[in-house]
Design a protein around this motif. Sequence first.
Motif, PDB file in Angstrom:
ATOM      1  N   PRO A  97     -24.888  -0.284  16.219  1.00  0.00           N
ATOM      2  CA  PRO A  97     -25.042   0.224  14.844  1.00  0.00           C
ATOM      3  C   PRO A  97     -26.273  -0.304  14.115  1.00  0.00           C
ATOM      4  O   PRO A  97     -26.740   0.318  13.166  1.00  0.00           O
ATOM      5  N   GLY A  98     -26.827  -1.429  14.555  1.00  0.00           N
ATOM      6  CA  GLY A  98     -27.996  -1.997  13.898  1.00  0.00           C
ATOM      7  C   GLY A  98     -29.299  -1.638  14.574  1.00  0.00           C
ATOM      8  O   GLY A  98     -30.298  -2.325  14.390  1.00  0.00           O
ATOM      9  N   ALA A  99     -29.293  -0.556  15.354  1.00  0.00           N
ATOM     10  CA  ALA A  99     -30.511  -0.163  16.069  1.00  0.00           C
ATOM     11  C   ALA A  99     -31.646   0.104  15.083  1.00  0.00           C
ATOM     12  O   ALA A  99     -31.442   0.767  14.066  1.00  0.00           O
ATOM     13  N   PRO A 100     -32.835  -0.405  15.388  1.00  0.00           N
ATOM     14  CA  PRO A 100     -33.972  -0.148  14.501  1.00  0.00           C
ATOM     15  C   PRO A 100     -34.402   1.308  14.616  1.00  0.00           C
ATOM     16  O   PRO A 100     -34.052   2.003  15.568  1.00  0.00           O
ATOM     17  N   PRO A 101     -35.181   1.758  13.649  1.00  0.00           N
ATOM     18  CA  PRO A 101     -35.665   3.150  13.720  1.00  0.00           C
ATOM     19  C   PRO A 101     -36.642   3.313  14.881  1.00  0.00           C
ATOM     20  O   PRO A 101     -37.219   2.343  15.367  1.00  0.00           O
ATOM     21  N   PHE A 102     -36.799   4.554  15.295  1.00  0.00           N
ATOM     22  CA  PHE A 102     -37.760   4.863  16.355  1.00  0.00           C
ATOM     23  C   PHE A 102     -38.958   5.541  15.737  1.00  0.00           C
ATOM     24  O   PHE A 102     -38.796   6.498  14.994  1.00  0.00           O
ATOM     25  N   PRO A 103     -40.160   5.071  15.995  1.00  0.00           N
ATOM     26  CA  PRO A 103     -40.514   3.840  16.684  1.00  0.00           C
ATOM     27  C   PRO A 103     -40.304   2.640  15.774  1.00  0.00           C
ATOM     28  O   PRO A 103     -40.377   2.758  14.551  1.00  0.00           O
ATOM     29  N   ASN A 104     -40.083   1.503  16.383  1.00  0.00           N
ATOM     30  CA  ASN A 104     -39.837   0.274  15.634  1.00  0.00           C
ATOM     31  C   ASN A 104     -41.166  -0.437  15.392  1.00  0.00           C
ATOM     32  O   ASN A 104     -41.465  -1.457  15.972  1.00  0.00           O
ATOM     33  N   PHE A 105     -41.956   0.156  14.526  1.00  0.00           N
ATOM     34  CA  PHE A 105     -43.287  -0.380  14.235  1.00  0.00           C
ATOM     35  C   PHE A 105     -43.313  -0.833  12.783  1.00  0.00           C
ATOM     36  O   PHE A 105     -43.038  -0.040  11.879  1.00  0.00           O
ATOM     37  N   GLY A 106     -43.612  -2.090  12.579  1.00  0.00           N
ATOM     38  CA  GLY A 106     -43.691  -2.621  11.221  1.00  0.00           C
ATOM     39  C   GLY A 106     -44.650  -3.790  11.176  1.00  0.00           C
ATOM     40  O   GLY A 106     -44.852  -4.490  12.157  1.00  0.00           O
ATOM     41  N   ILE A 107     -45.218  -3.972  10.020  1.00  0.00           N
ATOM     42  CA  ILE A 107     -46.138  -5.081   9.802  1.00  0.00           C
ATOM     43  C   ILE A 107     -45.403  -6.089   8.925  1.00  0.00           C
ATOM     44  O   ILE A 107     -44.800  -5.699   7.947  1.00  0.00           O
ATOM     45  N   PRO A 108     -45.364  -7.324   9.250  1.00  0.00           N
ATOM     46  CA  PRO A 108     -46.091  -8.049  10.279  1.00  0.00           C
ATOM     47  C   PRO A 108     -45.343  -8.155  11.621  1.00  0.00           C
ATOM     48  O   PRO A 108     -45.876  -8.713  12.569  1.00  0.00           O
ATOM     49  N   GLY A 109     -44.109  -7.644  11.708  1.00  0.00           N
ATOM     50  CA  GLY A 109     -43.284  -7.832  12.898  1.00  0.00           C
ATOM     51  C   GLY A 109     -43.952  -7.434  14.197  1.00  0.00           C
ATOM     52  O   GLY A 109     -43.923  -8.175  15.183  1.00  0.00           O
ATOM     53  N   THR A 110     -44.558  -6.263  14.223  1.00  0.00           N
ATOM     54  CA  THR A 110     -45.185  -5.796  15.460  1.00  0.00           C
ATOM     55  C   THR A 110     -46.405  -6.645  15.802  1.00  0.00           C
ATOM     56  O   THR A 110     -46.669  -6.901  16.981  1.00  0.00           O
ATOM     57  N   LEU A 111     -47.125  -7.108  14.798  1.00  0.00           N
ATOM     58  CA  LEU A 111     -48.286  -7.975  15.068  1.00  0.00           C
ATOM     59  C   LEU A 111     -47.850  -9.328  15.616  1.00  0.00           C
ATOM     60  O   LEU A 111     -48.493  -9.875  16.515  1.00  0.00           O
ATOM     61  N   VAL A 112     -46.737  -9.852  15.117  1.00  0.00           N
ATOM     62  CA  VAL A 112     -46.207 -11.118  15.635  1.00  0.00           C
ATOM     63  C   VAL A 112     -45.746 -10.913  17.073  1.00  0.00           C
ATOM     64  O   VAL A 112     -46.001 -11.740  17.948  1.00  0.00           O
ATOM     65  N   SER A 113     -45.076  -9.798  17.337  1.00  0.00           N
ATOM     66  CA  SER A 113     -44.649  -9.467  18.695  1.00  0.00           C
ATOM     67  C   SER A 113     -45.858  -9.332  19.617  1.00  0.00           C
ATOM     68  O   SER A 113     -45.856  -9.847  20.743  1.00  0.00           O
ATOM     69  N   LEU A 114     -46.893  -8.664  19.148  1.00  0.00           N
ATOM     70  CA  LEU A 114     -48.121  -8.504  19.927  1.00  0.00           C
ATOM     71  C   LEU A 114     -48.713  -9.866  20.279  1.00  0.00           C
ATOM     72  O   LEU A 114     -49.064 -10.126  21.433  1.00  0.00           O
ATOM     73  N   ALA A 115     -48.804 -10.736  19.297  1.00  0.00           N
ATOM     74  CA  ALA A 115     -49.355 -12.079  19.545  1.00  0.00           C
ATOM     75  C   ALA A 115     -48.514 -12.822  20.574  1.00  0.00           C
ATOM     76  O   ALA A 115     -49.052 -13.440  21.499  1.00  0.00           O
ATOM     77  N   GLY A 116     -47.202 -12.750  20.447  1.00  0.00           N
ATOM     78  CA  GLY A 116     -46.330 -13.431  21.398  1.00  0.00           C
ATOM     79  C   GLY A 116     -46.466 -12.890  22.807  1.00  0.00           C
ATOM     80  O   GLY A 116     -46.500 -13.654  23.777  1.00  0.00           O
ATOM     81  N   HIS A 117     -46.560 -11.560  22.928  1.00  0.00           N
ATOM     82  CA  HIS A 117     -46.705 -10.969  24.259  1.00  0.00           C
ATOM     83  C   HIS A 117     -48.060 -11.316  24.881  1.00  0.00           C
ATOM     84  O   HIS A 117     -48.151 -11.532  26.090  1.00  0.00           O
ATOM     85  N   ILE A 118     -49.094 -11.402  24.080  1.00  0.00           N
ATOM     86  CA  ILE A 118     -50.408 -11.801  24.603  1.00  0.00           C
ATOM     87  C   ILE A 118     -50.386 -13.269  25.015  1.00  0.00           C
ATOM     88  O   ILE A 118     -50.903 -13.625  26.082  1.00  0.00           O
ATOM     89  N   VAL A 119     -49.768 -14.121  24.198  1.00  0.00           N
ATOM     90  CA  VAL A 119     -49.679 -15.550  24.529  1.00  0.00           C
ATOM     91  C   VAL A 119     -48.910 -15.747  25.832  1.00  0.00           C
ATOM     92  O   VAL A 119     -49.178 -16.675  26.582  1.00  0.00           O
TER      93      VAL A 119
END
Length: 128
Positions: free
Chosen positions: A91-113
């Motif tokens: 029931p708590g599924a995020p919207p599609f696509p789950n793109f948000g600032i700063p969340g996606t940028l933090v995720s991007l940084a973590g995946h690159i690290v």
Amino acid sequence: MQFVMPNPVLEMAIPAMYGIAGPALLVGWVLHVFHGVVLGVVYVALVQLGPLRAAATRLGSSIGLGVGYGVVTTALPVFVMPLWLMAVGFPGAPPFPNFGIPGTLVSLAGHIVYAVPVAISYALIASE
């Protein structure tokens, strides 16, 4: 990761992807680390079997491949995770696509690290 991911993701959403009702923080951690292992193996398979094998064995180009792989793997929480959670009826599924600032940028940084050391490690091991 514990402090930068939105709270319910690690303890509720990731376990829910596998049918586990939360809160289940330890399960979320274990599954997220498991995802990381799978993605590391996928990176090795892609560069080992694909046209990027030679580039992946050179230190300089492996860093670029790691950054690129970090960008590609960021698409998983943006595109795949919402669909997966919707498919299992979370029931708590995020919207599609789950793109948000700063969340996606933090995720991007973590995946690159994560991806850059994987790529460097592959280059160091494969070049021996």
